[in-house]
Design a protein around this motif. Sequence first.
Motif, PDB file in Angstrom:
ATOM      1  N   VAL A  35       0.841  -1.202   0.000  1.00  0.00           N
ATOM      2  CA  VAL A  35       0.000   0.000   0.000  1.00  0.00           C
ATOM      3  C   VAL A  35       0.874   1.249   0.000  1.00  0.00           C
ATOM      4  O   VAL A  35       1.885   1.315   0.697  1.00  0.00           O
ATOM      5  N   ILE A  36       0.432   2.242  -0.768  1.00  0.00           N
ATOM      6  CA  ILE A  36       0.969   3.599  -0.684  1.00  0.00           C
ATOM      7  C   ILE A  36      -0.168   4.486  -0.201  1.00  0.00           C
ATOM      8  O   ILE A  36      -1.273   4.460  -0.768  1.00  0.00           O
ATOM      9  N   LEU A  37       0.075   5.254   0.847  1.00  0.00           N
ATOM     10  CA  LEU A  37      -0.908   6.189   1.374  1.00  0.00           C
ATOM     11  C   LEU A  37      -0.762   7.528   0.654  1.00  0.00           C
ATOM     12  O   LEU A  37       0.357   7.995   0.443  1.00  0.00           O
ATOM     13  N   VAL A  38      -1.888   8.137   0.296  1.00  0.00           N
ATOM     14  CA  VAL A  38      -1.889   9.456  -0.339  1.00  0.00           C
ATOM     15  C   VAL A  38      -2.851  10.328   0.461  1.00  0.00           C
ATOM     16  O   VAL A  38      -4.074  10.239   0.308  1.00  0.00           O
ATOM     17  N   ALA A  39      -2.275  11.143   1.352  1.00  0.00           N
ATOM     18  CA  ALA A  39      -3.067  11.932   2.296  1.00  0.00           C
ATOM     19  C   ALA A  39      -2.973  13.417   1.988  1.00  0.00           C
ATOM     20  O   ALA A  39      -1.958  13.906   1.491  1.00  0.00           O
ATOM     21  N   HIS A  40      -4.034  14.130   2.315  1.00  0.00           N
ATOM     22  CA  HIS A  40      -4.083  15.583   2.126  1.00  0.00           C
ATOM     23  C   HIS A  40      -4.636  16.232   3.388  1.00  0.00           C
ATOM     24  O   HIS A  40      -5.534  15.695   4.027  1.00  0.00           O
ATOM     25  N   SER A  41      -4.061  17.374   3.763  1.00  0.00           N
ATOM     26  CA  SER A  41      -4.574  18.238   4.825  1.00  0.00           C
ATOM     27  C   SER A  41      -4.646  17.491   6.166  1.00  0.00           C
ATOM     28  O   SER A  41      -3.643  16.950   6.627  1.00  0.00           O
ATOM     29  N   ALA A  42      -5.826  17.437   6.769  1.00  0.00           N
ATOM     30  CA  ALA A  42      -5.960  16.710   8.036  1.00  0.00           C
ATOM     31  C   ALA A  42      -5.764  15.213   7.840  1.00  0.00           C
ATOM     32  O   ALA A  42      -5.460  14.497   8.792  1.00  0.00           O
ATOM     33  N   GLY A  43      -5.895  14.731   6.609  1.00  0.00           N
ATOM     34  CA  GLY A  43      -5.595  13.332   6.316  1.00  0.00           C
ATOM     35  C   GLY A  43      -4.147  12.993   6.641  1.00  0.00           C
ATOM     36  O   GLY A  43      -3.839  11.870   7.044  1.00  0.00           O
ATOM     37  N   VAL A  44      -3.253  13.972   6.478  1.00  0.00           N
ATOM     38  CA  VAL A  44      -1.845  13.782   6.852  1.00  0.00           C
ATOM     39  C   VAL A  44      -1.751  13.528   8.353  1.00  0.00           C
ATOM     40  O   VAL A  44      -1.014  12.644   8.804  1.00  0.00           O
ATOM     41  N   MET A  45      -2.507  14.295   9.137  1.00  0.00           N
ATOM     42  CA  MET A  45      -2.495  14.103  10.590  1.00  0.00           C
ATOM     43  C   MET A  45      -3.078  12.742  10.964  1.00  0.00           C
ATOM     44  O   MET A  45      -2.616  12.097  11.906  1.00  0.00           O
TER      45      MET A  45
END
Length: 187
Positions: free
Chosen positions: A65-75
């Motif tokens: 898996v590769i995670l691709v997070a943005h904004s609060a998703g990073v937190m």
Amino acid sequence: MANSENPTVLIVPGLRDHVAEHWQTLLAERLSKVHTVPPLEVDRLSCAARVEALQCALDAIDGPVILVAHSAGVMMVAHWAQRYSRPIVGALLAAPADVESPFPEGYPGTAVLEENGWLPIPRRPLPFPSIVAASSNDPLGDFERVAQMARDWGSVLVNEGQVGHLNPASGYGEWPRAMELITQLAE
């Protein structure tokens, strides 16, 4: 990458969840092996509920898996990494929302985020490779503070320039650089 199987991309949206014209949504439409953390129906501001939703989404994926997070998703990813253990190929952490600093009007306040478990921001190194893509004029994350988060997490910092919060309000639907950074993580 040691495993010859192509990784599944798991999209981790921020608190506004799924926005039709957002680069994460558009990216998910183009990828063949992709899952998205589903929006919450209750406890939408709860960090713990968001982390559990991320874990449930990961449990549904076999293989790398590769995670691709943005904004609060990073937190969410940073908090998840403190509680769970699973091999992750890498994570693209775009435009981290600095939940420890006041947000502009229209966003949750620091006190609301604190009472919902978002504070403090985890600062231990992430147990997987990561790239923090930061904006030099993000209203939700001062560049120097985001750069410090990247150092704390052991992430590669990429300065994307003046791209605001890297969302439709900042003029970003498509963000072609995301695929380039995901490809780097998959190598």
